[in-house]
Scaffold this motif. Structure first.
Motif, short mmCIF file in Angstrom:
data_model
loop_
_atom_site.label_atom_id
_atom_site.label_comp_id
_atom_site.label_asym_id
_atom_site.label_seq_id
_atom_site.Cartn_x
_atom_site.Cartn_y
_atom_site.Cartn_z
N UNK A 1 0.83 -1.22 0.00
CA UNK A 1 0.00 0.00 0.00
C UNK A 1 0.86 1.26 0.00
N UNK A 2 0.32 2.30 -0.58
CA UNK A 2 0.97 3.60 -0.57
C UNK A 2 0.28 4.47 0.46
N UNK A 3 0.97 4.81 1.52
CA UNK A 3 0.39 5.67 2.55
C UNK A 3 -0.63 4.94 3.41
N UNK A 4 -1.16 5.70 4.37
CA UNK A 4 -2.18 5.17 5.29
C UNK A 4 -3.55 5.49 4.69
N UNK A 5 -4.16 4.52 4.09
CA UNK A 5 -5.45 4.73 3.44
C UNK A 5 -6.20 3.43 3.33
N UNK A 6 -7.11 3.34 2.38
CA UNK A 6 -7.96 2.17 2.27
C UNK A 6 -7.16 0.91 1.97
N UNK A 7 -6.16 0.98 1.10
CA UNK A 7 -5.37 -0.21 0.81
C UNK A 7 -4.65 -0.73 2.05
N UNK A 8 -4.20 0.18 2.91
CA UNK A 8 -3.51 -0.23 4.13
C UNK A 8 -4.48 -0.83 5.15
N UNK A 9 -5.76 -0.48 5.04
CA UNK A 9 -6.75 -0.95 6.01
C UNK A 9 -7.45 -2.23 5.57
N UNK A 10 -7.18 -2.69 4.34
CA UNK A 10 -7.80 -3.91 3.84
C UNK A 10 -6.73 -4.93 3.49
N UNK A 11 -7.17 -6.13 3.16
CA UNK A 11 -6.23 -7.20 2.87
C UNK A 11 -6.02 -7.50 1.40
N UNK A 12 -6.53 -6.65 0.52
CA UNK A 12 -6.46 -6.95 -0.91
C UNK A 12 -5.03 -7.11 -1.40
N UNK A 13 -4.18 -6.11 -1.14
CA UNK A 13 -2.80 -6.20 -1.59
C UNK A 13 -2.03 -7.26 -0.82
N UNK A 14 -2.37 -7.45 0.44
CA UNK A 14 -1.71 -8.48 1.24
C UNK A 14 -2.01 -9.87 0.69
N UNK A 15 -3.22 -10.08 0.21
CA UNK A 15 -3.59 -11.38 -0.35
C UNK A 15 -2.76 -11.68 -1.59
N UNK A 16 -2.58 -10.67 -2.44
CA UNK A 16 -1.73 -10.86 -3.61
C UNK A 16 -0.28 -11.12 -3.19
N UNK A 17 0.18 -10.37 -2.19
CA UNK A 17 1.53 -10.57 -1.70
C UNK A 17 1.72 -11.95 -1.10
N UNK A 18 0.69 -12.46 -0.42
CA UNK A 18 0.79 -13.78 0.20
C UNK A 18 1.01 -14.87 -0.84
N UNK A 19 0.35 -14.75 -1.98
CA UNK A 19 0.55 -15.73 -3.06
C UNK A 19 2.01 -15.73 -3.51
N UNK A 20 2.58 -14.56 -3.64
CA UNK A 20 3.96 -14.44 -4.08
C UNK A 20 4.92 -14.95 -3.01
N UNK A 21 4.61 -14.70 -1.74
CA UNK A 21 5.47 -15.16 -0.65
C UNK A 21 5.45 -16.69 -0.55
N UNK A 22 4.30 -17.30 -0.71
CA UNK A 22 4.20 -18.76 -0.69
C UNK A 22 5.02 -19.35 -1.83
N UNK A 23 4.92 -18.74 -3.00
CA UNK A 23 5.68 -19.21 -4.16
C UNK A 23 7.18 -19.11 -3.90
#
Length: 437
Positions: free
Chosen positions: A267-289
């Protein structure tokens, strides 16, 4: 406000303060009065009102945060690279689908002759350099080629008089960053210049390591913040370098490697992306890989800072068994009610400095907003570590702190040496595999 009419007589009322940190400054943005209704059909209504209230606070103060749109040239490069890869051949053989499991990719490259592997890295560097399962040395080679191309393109942009002052400044910074990443001895495991950019770097010998640590950073992580001169240990490179040095000091006879992993869109800054798990879910797929593609049989530890702990929490139940430890620092939550709900056999550790502003963020999950329970709350069930000396949200990897020493001890398997948050040493109890690599 006439709150007496808002809540039934049997309701329990809790005051939740919503805070947002802007440049280290705590600003009290609002006070939400919510109810915990026991067996009441209006509970869903109140939970919805809470979620909407938090959304309003975030929008009123930070606005919607959006991912930076890729530059047209970079996006075209990706499309061209993928099209070329899909039509490519080695002899009569087609190249593996980039979506293939790392094991399938590894098997394909293992079947090739050295010259064939080198040819693929030279002809398809953007794909080869970011494909889990490709031999790490080949990825390093491919990413150096991609960096060279990206640097040449950015130098052209620097000379473009049509750029705004901000655009020119960014192009100059990217030239400096790409030049730095190309320095002798740097091992770039992943590199994607599109948008804000993604990158990962290895410290140590990844192929010979007995223990591998992965540093997973949080908000505002991208190419230009991957490494810093000022506040060095708040950036992924500084974090990883510090951890690598501390591990070598703690256990000089153990072969270690540390990955500064900024290979997800944060996420960029403290906003909606930082308060939700959308980007984290994508990151989790990459981390598992990533963890599934690491060479050898090394044990792996994850060190997850701030929003990075959300990524680790969502990845936890899919991580391979070689991941023995997940340590979080300054966490806003892991999107789980407790450590058991993470669904992992890895040991879960947590720490938070007394002056970390993240403690003021509401630990809730309402309609996908917020990241759930506090990992340092005793009822969460994590092993609680001392963070003495960290001095706030960005100090967990600073040399000389308890937090860094604990990370280093966990990374080398020296569990008996970790310093618990409490004097009773309960965080060290019942640890399996403490005496072996």
């Amino acid at each position: 406000m006439r709150t007496a009419r808002l809540f039934p007589a049997h309701a329990r009322r809790t005051v939740i303060y919503v805070t947002v940190d802007l440049g280290g400054l705590r600003r009290l943005l609002g006070c939400l009065v919510v109810t915990s209704l026991i067996a009441s059909p209006t509970l869903t209504v109140w939970r919805t009102m809470l979620a909407l209230s938090v959304v309003f606070v975030l929008l009123a103060t930070t606005g919607w945060t959006t991912e930076q749109r890729p530059r047209d040239g970079v996006r075209d490069s990706w499309d061209t690279a993928m099209a070329s890869w899909r039509t490519g051949r080695i002899g009569a053989r087609t190249l593996p689908d980039p979506a293939s499991p790392p094991t399938a990719v590894a098997a394909f490259f293992a079947s090739l002759k050295p010259g064939q592997r080198a040819r693929l890295a030279d002809e398809h560097p953007l794909v080869v350099g970011n494909l889990d399962g490709v031999p790490v040395a080949l990825r390093y080679r491919a990413n150096q080629r991609t960096l060279n191309r990206a640097l040449a393109a950015e130098r052209v942009r620097v000379e473009d008089r049509r750029l705004s002052a901000d655009g020119h400044h960014e192009a100059v910074r990217r030239v400096h960053r790409f030049s730095s990443l190309m320095s002798d001895g740097r091992q770039i495991l992943a590199f994607d210049p599109s948008g804000n950019g993604r990158v990962a770097e290895v410290f140590g010998d990844l192929e010979k390591a007995q223990r591998v640590s992965v540093v997973v950073p949080g908000v505002d992580t991208h190419l230009l913040t991957f490494q810093k001169t000022a506040r060095r240990y708040t950036a992924p490179v500084g974090m990883a370098e510090s951890l690598y040095a501390a591990q070598r000091e703690a256990a000089p006879d153990i072969r270690t490697a540390v990955i500064a992993w900024a290979d997800y869109t944060a996420p960029t800054g403290v906003g909606m992306d930082a308060a939700t798990g959308r980007l984290a879910a994508d990151g989790a797929v990459r981390l598992v890989s990533l963890t599934g593609a690491l060479p050898g049989t090394s044990r792996v530890s994850l060190f997850c800072h701030s929003y990075g702990s959300v990524v680790c929490g969502l990845a936890a139940h899919r991580l391979p068994e070689r991941v023995t430890d997940i340590a979080v620092a300054g966490s806003p939550g892991m999107r789980a009610e407790n450590a058991a709900a993470l669904g992992t056999r890895a040991q879960v550790w947590a720490m938070r400095d007394a002056d970390d502003w993240i403690a003021d963020v509401p630990y809730l999950d309402v309609g996908g907003l917020g990241h759930g329970a506090d990992p340092v709350a005793p009822e969460f069930g994590a092993r609680l570590l001392s963070a003495d000396g960290a001095a706030g949200h960005g100090g967990y990897f600073v040399p000389g702190t308890d937090s860094l020493r604990n990370f280093a001890d966990i990374g080398v398997g020296a569990y008996d040496s970790v310093r618990c948050a409490d004097a009773d040493g309960i965080c060290r109890s019942g640890i399996y595999g403490a005496a072996s690599l």
